[in-house]
Scaffold this motif. Structure first.
Motif, PDB file in Angstrom:
ATOM      1  N   LEU A 203       0.863  -1.181   0.000  1.00 47.60           N
ATOM      2  CA  LEU A 203       0.000   0.000   0.000  1.00 47.60           C
ATOM      3  C   LEU A 203       0.896   1.226   0.000  1.00 47.60           C
ATOM      4  CD1 LEU A 203      -2.829   1.229   0.163  1.00 47.60           C
ATOM      5  CD2 LEU A 203      -2.677   1.091   2.654  1.00 47.60           C
ATOM      6  N   VAL A 204       0.799   2.027  -1.070  1.00 46.38           N
ATOM      7  CA  VAL A 204       1.643   3.210  -1.239  1.00 46.38           C
ATOM      8  C   VAL A 204       0.825   4.456  -0.933  1.00 46.38           C
ATOM      9  CG1 VAL A 204       3.087   4.517  -2.837  1.00 46.38           C
ATOM     10  CG2 VAL A 204       2.976   2.013  -3.019  1.00 46.38           C
ATOM     11  N   PHE A 205       1.353   5.320  -0.059  1.00 49.78           N
ATOM     12  CA  PHE A 205       0.653   6.538   0.336  1.00 49.78           C
ATOM     13  C   PHE A 205       1.199   7.733  -0.439  1.00 49.78           C
ATOM     14  CE2 PHE A 205       0.231   3.611   3.832  1.00 49.78           C
ATOM     15  CZ  PHE A 205      -1.092   3.769   4.225  1.00 49.78           C
ATOM     16  N   ALA A 206       0.303   8.451  -1.094  1.00 49.77           N
ATOM     17  CA  ALA A 206       0.691   9.595  -1.925  1.00 49.77           C
ATOM     18  C   ALA A 206       1.010  10.810  -1.055  1.00 49.77           C
ATOM     19  CB  ALA A 206      -0.441   9.944  -2.887  1.00 49.77           C
ATOM     20  N   PRO A 207       1.869  11.711  -1.557  1.00 44.92           N
ATOM     21  CA  PRO A 207       2.145  12.958  -0.834  1.00 44.92           C
ATOM     22  C   PRO A 207       0.880  13.806  -0.714  1.00 44.92           C
ATOM     23  CG  PRO A 207       3.769  12.582  -2.570  1.00 44.92           C
ATOM     24  CD  PRO A 207       2.666  11.591  -2.778  1.00 44.92           C
ATOM     25  N   GLU A 208       0.795  14.584   0.364  1.00 47.82           N
ATOM     26  CA  GLU A 208      -0.338  15.475   0.558  1.00 47.82           C
ATOM     27  C   GLU A 208      -0.242  16.694  -0.367  1.00 47.82           C
ATOM     28  OE1 GLU A 208      -3.187  15.433   3.327  1.00 47.82           O
ATOM     29  OE2 GLU A 208      -2.726  13.626   2.181  1.00 47.82           O
ATOM     30  N   THR A 209       0.978  17.109  -0.661  1.00 45.68           N
ATOM     31  CA  THR A 209       1.182  18.276  -1.517  1.00 45.68           C
ATOM     32  C   THR A 209       1.529  17.837  -2.933  1.00 45.68           C
ATOM     33  OG1 THR A 209       3.499  18.390  -0.821  1.00 45.68           O
ATOM     34  CG2 THR A 209       1.908  19.729   0.397  1.00 45.68           C
ATOM     35  N   LEU A 210       1.263  18.701  -3.882  1.00 43.86           N
ATOM     36  CA  LEU A 210       1.511  18.393  -5.286  1.00 43.86           C
ATOM     37  C   LEU A 210       2.954  18.719  -5.665  1.00 43.86           C
ATOM     38  CD1 LEU A 210      -1.740  19.974  -6.775  1.00 43.86           C
ATOM     39  CD2 LEU A 210      -1.336  17.565  -6.223  1.00 43.86           C
ATOM     40  N   PHE A 211       3.503  17.940  -6.571  1.00 44.95           N
ATOM     41  CA  PHE A 211       4.802  18.277  -7.134  1.00 44.95           C
ATOM     42  C   PHE A 211       4.608  19.435  -8.114  1.00 44.95           C
ATOM     43  CE2 PHE A 211       5.510  13.640  -6.263  1.00 44.95           C
ATOM     44  CZ  PHE A 211       6.482  13.815  -5.293  1.00 44.95           C
ATOM     45  N   THR A 212       5.496  20.398  -8.073  1.00 45.92           N
ATOM     46  CA  THR A 212       5.378  21.565  -8.946  1.00 45.92           C
ATOM     47  C   THR A 212       6.713  21.852  -9.626  1.00 45.92           C
ATOM     48  OG1 THR A 212       5.906  23.063  -7.104  1.00 45.92           O
ATOM     49  CG2 THR A 212       3.565  22.608  -7.531  1.00 45.92           C
ATOM     50  N   GLY A 213       6.653  22.661 -10.662  1.00 46.38           N
ATOM     51  CA  GLY A 213       7.868  23.073 -11.344  1.00 46.38           C
ATOM     52  C   GLY A 213       8.310  22.101 -12.423  1.00 46.38           C
ATOM     53  N   LEU A 226       7.905   2.989  -8.670  1.00 46.45           N
ATOM     54  CA  LEU A 226       8.000   2.166  -7.469  1.00 46.45           C
ATOM     55  C   LEU A 226       6.718   1.376  -7.250  1.00 46.45           C
ATOM     56  CD1 LEU A 226       9.478   1.236  -4.979  1.00 46.45           C
ATOM     57  CD2 LEU A 226       8.666   3.275  -3.777  1.00 46.45           C
ATOM     58  N   ALA A 227       5.569   2.029  -7.417  1.00 49.56           N
ATOM     59  CA  ALA A 227       4.288   1.330  -7.245  1.00 49.56           C
ATOM     60  C   ALA A 227       4.160   0.189  -8.248  1.00 49.56           C
ATOM     61  CB  ALA A 227       3.137   2.319  -7.403  1.00 49.56           C
ATOM     62  N   ALA A 228       4.560   0.443  -9.478  1.00 51.85           N
ATOM     63  CA  ALA A 228       4.476  -0.588 -10.518  1.00 51.85           C
ATOM     64  C   ALA A 228       5.430  -1.745 -10.202  1.00 51.85           C
ATOM     65  CB  ALA A 228       4.800   0.012 -11.880  1.00 51.85           C
ATOM     66  N   GLY A 229       6.615  -1.414  -9.698  1.00 52.53           N
ATOM     67  CA  GLY A 229       7.574  -2.457  -9.333  1.00 52.53           C
ATOM     68  C   GLY A 229       7.064  -3.316  -8.189  1.00 52.53           C
ATOM     69  N   LEU A 230       6.463  -2.682  -7.197  1.00 53.12           N
ATOM     70  CA  LEU A 230       5.907  -3.432  -6.079  1.00 53.12           C
ATOM     71  C   LEU A 230       4.776  -4.338  -6.538  1.00 53.12           C
ATOM     72  CD1 LEU A 230       5.860  -0.546  -3.442  1.00 53.12           C
ATOM     73  CD2 LEU A 230       7.265  -2.620  -3.325  1.00 53.12           C
ATOM     74  N   ASP A 231       3.941  -3.831  -7.437  1.00 55.66           N
ATOM     75  CA  ASP A 231       2.837  -4.636  -7.959  1.00 55.66           C
ATOM     76  C   ASP A 231       3.361  -5.857  -8.706  1.00 55.66           C
ATOM     77  OD1 ASP A 231      -0.206  -4.735  -8.765  1.00 55.66           O
ATOM     78  OD2 ASP A 231       0.929  -5.043 -10.618  1.00 55.66           O
ATOM     79  N   ALA A 232       4.411  -5.652  -9.496  1.00 56.72           N
ATOM     80  CA  ALA A 232       4.970  -6.750 -10.284  1.00 56.72           C
ATOM     81  C   ALA A 232       5.582  -7.828  -9.395  1.00 56.72           C
ATOM     82  CB  ALA A 232       6.019  -6.207 -11.257  1.00 56.72           C
ATOM     83  N   GLY A 233       6.113  -7.429  -8.238  1.00 56.33           N
ATOM     84  CA  GLY A 233       6.763  -8.392  -7.369  1.00 56.33           C
ATOM     85  C   GLY A 233       5.851  -9.005  -6.324  1.00 56.33           C
ATOM     86  N   ALA A 234       4.645  -8.470  -6.181  1.00 60.41           N
ATOM     87  CA  ALA A 234       3.725  -8.926  -5.144  1.00 60.41           C
ATOM     88  C   ALA A 234       2.472  -9.523  -5.768  1.00 60.41           C
ATOM     89  CB  ALA A 234       3.346  -7.751  -4.242  1.00 60.41           C
ATOM     90  N   GLN A 235       1.492  -9.790  -4.923  1.00 57.54           N
ATOM     91  CA  GLN A 235       0.190 -10.217  -5.417  1.00 57.54           C
ATOM     92  C   GLN A 235      -0.690  -9.025  -5.730  1.00 57.54           C
ATOM     93  OE1 GLN A 235      -1.480 -13.040  -2.636  1.00 57.54           O
ATOM     94  NE2 GLN A 235       0.295 -14.404  -2.773  1.00 57.54           N
ATOM     95  N   GLY A 236      -0.177  -7.835  -5.475  1.00 55.55           N
ATOM     96  CA  GLY A 236      -0.916  -6.632  -5.820  1.00 55.55           C
ATOM     97  C   GLY A 236      -0.410  -5.419  -5.086  1.00 55.55           C
ATOM     98  N   ALA A 237      -0.730  -4.237  -5.625  1.00 54.73           N
ATOM     99  CA  ALA A 237      -0.350  -2.972  -4.994  1.00 54.73           C
ATOM    100  C   ALA A 237      -1.466  -1.959  -5.194  1.00 54.73           C
ATOM    101  CB  ALA A 237       0.957  -2.446  -5.579  1.00 54.73           C
ATOM    102  N   VAL A 238      -1.652  -1.114  -4.181  1.00 57.10           N
ATOM    103  CA  VAL A 238      -2.664  -0.057  -4.223  1.00 57.10           C
ATOM    104  C   VAL A 238      -1.996   1.249  -3.826  1.00 57.10           C
ATOM    105  CG1 VAL A 238      -4.849   0.791  -3.277  1.00 57.10           C
ATOM    106  CG2 VAL A 238      -4.503  -1.670  -3.604  1.00 57.10           C
ATOM    107  N   VAL A 239      -2.268   2.298  -4.593  1.00 56.37           N
ATOM    108  CA  VAL A 239      -1.811   3.649  -4.243  1.00 56.37           C
ATOM    109  C   VAL A 239      -3.001   4.400  -3.679  1.00 56.37           C
ATOM    110  CG1 VAL A 239      -0.917   5.837  -5.125  1.00 56.37           C
ATOM    111  CG2 VAL A 239      -0.022   3.684  -6.011  1.00 56.37           C
ATOM    112  N   THR A 240      -2.806   5.071  -2.554  1.00 56.44           N
ATOM    113  CA  THR A 240      -3.922   5.797  -1.955  1.00 56.44           C
ATOM    114  C   THR A 240      -3.506   7.196  -1.521  1.00 56.44           C
ATOM    115  OG1 THR A 240      -5.687   5.679  -0.284  1.00 56.44           O
ATOM    116  CG2 THR A 240      -3.493   4.963   0.395  1.00 56.44           C
ATOM    117  N   GLY A 241      -4.485   8.085  -1.479  1.00 58.55           N
ATOM    118  CA  GLY A 241      -4.263   9.471  -1.085  1.00 58.55           C
ATOM    119  C   GLY A 241      -5.599  10.187  -1.065  1.00 58.55           C
ATOM    120  N   THR A 242      -5.558  11.494  -1.006  1.00 62.93           N
ATOM    121  CA  THR A 242      -6.785  12.287  -1.009  1.00 62.93           C
ATOM    122  C   THR A 242      -7.064  12.794  -2.424  1.00 62.93           C
ATOM    123  OG1 THR A 242      -5.631  14.351  -0.532  1.00 62.93           O
ATOM    124  CG2 THR A 242      -6.296  13.003   1.353  1.00 62.93           C
ATOM    125  N   ILE A 243      -8.203  13.453  -2.577  1.00 61.91           N
ATOM    126  CA  ILE A 243      -8.586  13.946  -3.897  1.00 61.91           C
ATOM    127  C   ILE A 243      -7.567  14.945  -4.442  1.00 61.91           C
ATOM    128  CG2 ILE A 243      -9.988  15.857  -3.028  1.00 61.91           C
ATOM    129  CD1 ILE A 243     -11.972  15.255  -5.287  1.00 61.91           C
TER     130      ILE A 243
END
Length: 320
Positions: A203-213, A226-243
């Motif tokens: 389970l990957v947690f997204a930053p609260e602030t946006l990347f800029t520049g 990284l999320a894609a790599g974790l998914d490929a090596g595991a039985q699954g991966a989920v990225v979560t954060g706020t709107i």
């Protein structure tokens, strides 16, 4: 020479003009105009009061919904992830409070938390890409998947943190001993718990602030890799954060814009909602069956929750 009569006429003309202006102004601003302005002001006040009442009703409704979901959640998610191990991966700038709430929900669903890896700002700094590539090459003899430093690092970290084999869950990968220590000593991440005892889900947690520049795309891309790599090596991966993370510069937005990753990695953009945290559990279980989806209320979310949310959970571990 200007005589007195000229001055007198001028003064009379000025006062006459003022009198005419006052009369005309009073006439123009009489009944119709004044009544119209007063009516407009009254309508605006009524609209504002109506909006306040509507907002109050919506807030009360949301509070009630959240209270109900929080109270009933243990029963709804019980057993959904029984026997599964989950590793938590926190991006720099993610919310510690929301991570703790998500962790509690995962445990209530029956999962075991193997540990947490918290990435530092240095990990997503594009100027460190070559350093990360050299570090990755020096820490393992495993074959790198390509020339992209972040994909190589993701593959190595995934081999250290997760496994798709239930029989290997809870054990360390003998081929990656020292990898997490190496990344930690390099200032790229910190470790809590025992994430080296591999998990089946990430389970990957997204930053609260946006990347800029100018670096924003590369920074978000490093986390997507990284999320894609974790998914490929595991039985699954989920990225979560706020709107907020679904806006340009957000991790979930970057994931959903990357067709290859979005086809495999699930995302949930309602981490700050009790119902959204339940959706994380359902999305993780869906990953176990080999499916993925983009869930929530933000841009490019297909629906709020997986269609299979109401399905009866398996009594034992399962792999995709």
């Amino acid at each position: 020479m200007i005589d007195f009569r000229y001055h007198l006429v001028s003064i009379v003309a000025i006062f006459l003009a003022l009198a005419v202006g006052i009369v005309m102004g009073t006439t123009l601003l009489s009944s119709p105009a004044i009544e119209s302005a007063l009516q407009t002001a009254q309508d605006l006040r009524k609209s504002n009061n109506d909006y306040r009442e509507q907002l109050g009703a919506l807030q009360a409704r949301e509070t009630g919904n959240d209270s109900f979901v929080t109270a009933e959640m243990p029963a709804v998610i019980r057993g959904q992830l029984t026997g599964e191990r989950v590793v938590l991966v926190a991006a720099p700038g993610s919310s510690g409070t929301l991570r703790e709430q998500a962790e509690q929900v995962l445990v209530e669903a029956g999962a075991t938390i193997s540990g947490q890896v918290t990435l530092t700002e240095k990990y997503v700094e594009p100027s460190q890409a070559n350093f990360i590539d050299q570090l990755t090459s020096g820490l393992t003899s495993l074959t790198s998947p390509g020339t992209d430093p972040y994909k190589n690092a993701a593959s190595l970290l995934a081999a250290s943190l997760v496994t798709a084999d239930d029989t290997q869950a809870g054990t360390e990968n003998t081929a990656t001993v020292g990898v997490l220590d190496g990344f930690e000593k390099a200032g790229l991440l910190t470790v809590d718990g025992t994430p080296a005892k591999r998990a089946t889900l990430a389970l990957v947690f997204a930053p609260e602030t946006l990347f800029t520049g100018e670096k924003a795309q590369e920074q978000a891309g490093a986390l997507v890799s990284l999320a894609a790599g974790l998914d490929a090596g595991a039985q699954g991966a989920v990225v979560t954060g706020t709107i907020a993370s679904t806006q340009p510069g957000g991790l979930i937005a970057a994931l959903r814009d990357t067709s290859d990753a979005a086809a495999k990695v699930s995302s949930v953009d309602t981490l700050d909602m009790p119902a959204g945290r339940a959706v994380i559990v359902f999305a993780a279980r869906e990953q176990l069956s080999g499916r993925s989806g983009q869930y929530g209320i933000g841009a490019d979310a297909a629906e709020f929750q997986p269609a299979s949310s109401a399905a009866t959970p398996s009594p034992s571990t399962s792999g995709s």
